[in-house]
Motif scaffolding. Structure first.
Motif, mmCIF file in Angstrom:
data_model
loop_
_atom_site.group_PDB
_atom_site.id
_atom_site.type_symbol
_atom_site.label_atom_id
_atom_site.label_comp_id
_atom_site.label_asym_id
_atom_site.label_seq_id
_atom_site.Cartn_x
_atom_site.Cartn_y
_atom_site.Cartn_z
ATOM 1 N N VAL A 171 0.839 -1.202 0.000
ATOM 2 C CA VAL A 171 0.000 0.000 0.000
ATOM 3 C C VAL A 171 0.871 1.249 0.000
ATOM 4 O O VAL A 171 0.619 2.207 -0.752
ATOM 5 C CB VAL A 171 -0.953 -0.006 1.211
ATOM 6 C CG1 VAL A 171 -1.654 1.348 1.356
ATOM 7 C CG2 VAL A 171 -1.976 -1.125 1.085
ATOM 8 N N ILE A 172 1.907 1.262 0.818
ATOM 9 C CA ILE A 172 2.787 2.430 0.909
ATOM 10 C C ILE A 172 3.526 2.667 -0.404
ATOM 11 O O ILE A 172 3.738 3.812 -0.820
ATOM 12 C CB ILE A 172 3.779 2.256 2.076
ATOM 13 C CG1 ILE A 172 3.026 2.320 3.414
ATOM 14 C CG2 ILE A 172 4.882 3.306 2.040
ATOM 15 C CD1 ILE A 172 3.846 1.908 4.610
ATOM 16 N N ARG A 173 3.889 1.579 -1.091
ATOM 17 C CA ARG A 173 4.635 1.719 -2.353
ATOM 18 C C ARG A 173 3.814 2.373 -3.452
ATOM 19 O O ARG A 173 4.359 3.102 -4.282
ATOM 20 C CB ARG A 173 5.110 0.338 -2.834
ATOM 21 C CG ARG A 173 6.331 -0.193 -2.135
ATOM 22 C CD ARG A 173 6.939 -1.394 -2.851
ATOM 23 N NE ARG A 173 6.021 -2.503 -3.010
ATOM 24 C CZ ARG A 173 6.373 -3.777 -2.853
ATOM 25 N NH1 ARG A 173 7.617 -4.098 -2.515
ATOM 26 N NH2 ARG A 173 5.496 -4.738 -3.037
ATOM 27 N N VAL A 174 2.513 2.112 -3.488
ATOM 28 C CA VAL A 174 1.729 2.542 -4.653
ATOM 29 C C VAL A 174 0.936 3.818 -4.417
ATOM 30 O O VAL A 174 0.330 4.333 -5.356
ATOM 31 C CB VAL A 174 0.759 1.424 -5.106
ATOM 32 C CG1 VAL A 174 1.521 0.161 -5.430
ATOM 33 C CG2 VAL A 174 -0.316 1.159 -4.059
ATOM 34 N N THR A 175 0.904 4.317 -3.202
ATOM 35 C CA THR A 175 0.136 5.533 -2.924
ATOM 36 C C THR A 175 1.076 6.657 -2.516
ATOM 37 O O THR A 175 2.165 6.425 -2.002
ATOM 38 C CB THR A 175 -0.902 5.292 -1.814
ATOM 39 O OG1 THR A 175 -0.237 4.803 -0.638
ATOM 40 C CG2 THR A 175 -1.938 4.279 -2.243
ATOM 41 N N SER A 176 0.630 7.873 -2.732
ATOM 42 C CA SER A 176 1.448 9.042 -2.413
ATOM 43 C C SER A 176 0.857 9.882 -1.289
ATOM 44 O O SER A 176 1.487 10.835 -0.832
ATOM 45 C CB SER A 176 1.632 9.914 -3.661
ATOM 46 O OG SER A 176 0.363 10.313 -4.182
ATOM 47 N N SER A 177 -0.336 9.527 -0.842
ATOM 48 C CA SER A 177 -0.977 10.291 0.226
ATOM 49 C C SER A 177 -0.173 10.205 1.524
ATOM 50 O O SER A 177 0.442 9.174 1.820
ATOM 51 C CB SER A 177 -2.391 9.759 0.472
ATOM 52 O OG SER A 177 -2.927 10.304 1.653
ATOM 53 N N ARG A 178 -0.194 11.268 2.283
ATOM 54 C CA ARG A 178 0.506 11.246 3.566
ATOM 55 C C ARG A 178 -0.151 10.268 4.537
ATOM 56 O O ARG A 178 0.452 9.870 5.531
ATOM 57 C CB ARG A 178 0.526 12.637 4.174
ATOM 58 C CG ARG A 178 -0.857 13.209 4.479
ATOM 59 C CD ARG A 178 -0.749 14.601 5.055
ATOM 60 N NE ARG A 178 -2.065 15.180 5.335
ATOM 61 C CZ ARG A 178 -2.251 16.381 5.874
ATOM 62 N NH1 ARG A 178 -1.191 17.125 6.181
ATOM 63 N NH2 ARG A 178 -3.457 16.837 6.088
ATOM 64 N N ALA A 183 -1.207 2.480 6.952
ATOM 65 C CA ALA A 183 -1.238 1.058 6.615
ATOM 66 C C ALA A 183 -0.376 0.241 7.571
ATOM 67 O O ALA A 183 -0.604 -0.959 7.761
ATOM 68 C CB ALA A 183 -0.759 0.854 5.178
ATOM 69 N N LEU A 184 0.607 0.872 8.192
ATOM 70 C CA LEU A 184 1.469 0.162 9.148
ATOM 71 C C LEU A 184 0.708 -0.252 10.406
ATOM 72 O O LEU A 184 1.198 -1.078 11.178
ATOM 73 C CB LEU A 184 2.657 1.045 9.532
ATOM 74 C CG LEU A 184 3.683 1.303 8.417
ATOM 75 C CD1 LEU A 184 4.717 2.323 8.873
ATOM 76 C CD2 LEU A 184 4.351 -0.002 7.996
#
Length: 242
Positions: A171-178, A183-184
């Motif tokens: 999730v973190i890799r594909v999104t740019s939102s702060r 997701a962690l």
């Protein structure tokens, strides 16, 4: 449509292989309990917090046991599948990357399950931990310790933790939102839940994280090799099949 069918067959094959390989560790209950004693001693030597102490503190809150069981039973597979479906629809190359990383991680975990059978703390009476799945429910396991898809003596490493961490990373890799870092919370909650339910030791999660980092690195190296140049996107669908 053809790609989707192939993916379904691949994932179903992984489940069949898991079901078959898990039986290789059946009949090793004595070894699994000896390994449990050893893991417990190693954790104390490393001064890791006692899982029993954490569990007793958490269970002082009335609804904790049932909520932890529900998260353990109800989020692991559905959460992973939901993330994979989302990536398939919105970020196909990243889905392929995550699927391949998951396959490598699961394969490595199965190897460890076979060579290092380990009884979870909930099955070791000497550790003083409560089996919340029996005392409160719902349970992810049948009455028999060797029945069902899940191998109850395959605590090391924790695929619950490994898959949850992989979902968060994907999730973190594909999104740019702060907000993507939220997701962690999924792997953090999963670590808490596997300890509270007495299904895993701290080291089960630590080893899963190490294996996941290795899987991510291997898939990255293979992608760069297949693409011909460092830094190129992942190769096409047919070239990332294991």
């Amino acid at each position: 449509m053809r790609e989707l069918v192939i993916e379904v067959v691949l994932i179903a094959s992984m489940m069949v292989i898991y079901q078959g390989i898990r039986h290789l560790a059946d009949g090793q209950m004595g070894v699994a309990f000896r390994h449990a004693d050893w893991i417990w001693e190693v954790e104390r030597a490393l001064r890791l917090p006692s899982e029993a102490m954490i569990q007793h503190w958490a269970l002082s809150w009335g609804a904790t046991a049932r909520l932890a069981n529900l998260y353990y039973v109800g989020v692991h597979f559905p959460g992973t599948i939901a993330a994979m479906v989302w990536l398939w629809v919105r970020h196909r190359p990243d889905y392929l990357r995550m699927r391949t990383e998951m396959a490598v991680l699961t394969g490595a975990a199965l190897f460890v399950h076979v060579i290092f059978p380990l009884a979870p703390p909930r099955l070791v009476s000497g550790f003083g931990m409560v089996d919340t799945m029996i005392s409160t429910g719902p349970s992810a396991y049948p009455d028999s310790s060797t029945a069902g898809v899940a191998n109850q003596f395959a605590a090391m490493p924790s695929l619950h933790v490994g898959w949850a961490l992989l979902v968060a990373i994907a999730v973190i890799r594909v999104t740019s939102s702060r907000w993507r870092w939220l997701a962690l919370a999924h792997p953090a909650l999963t670590v808490s839940v596997v300890v509270i339910t007495a299904n895993h030791y701290w080291l089960d999660g630590i080893v899963a994280a190490i294996l996941l980092m290795g899987a991510i690195h291997l898939v990255s190296l293979r992608a760069k090799y297949a693409a011909g140049l460092p830094g190129q996107p992942l190769p096409s669908f047919s070239r990332v099949l294991l």
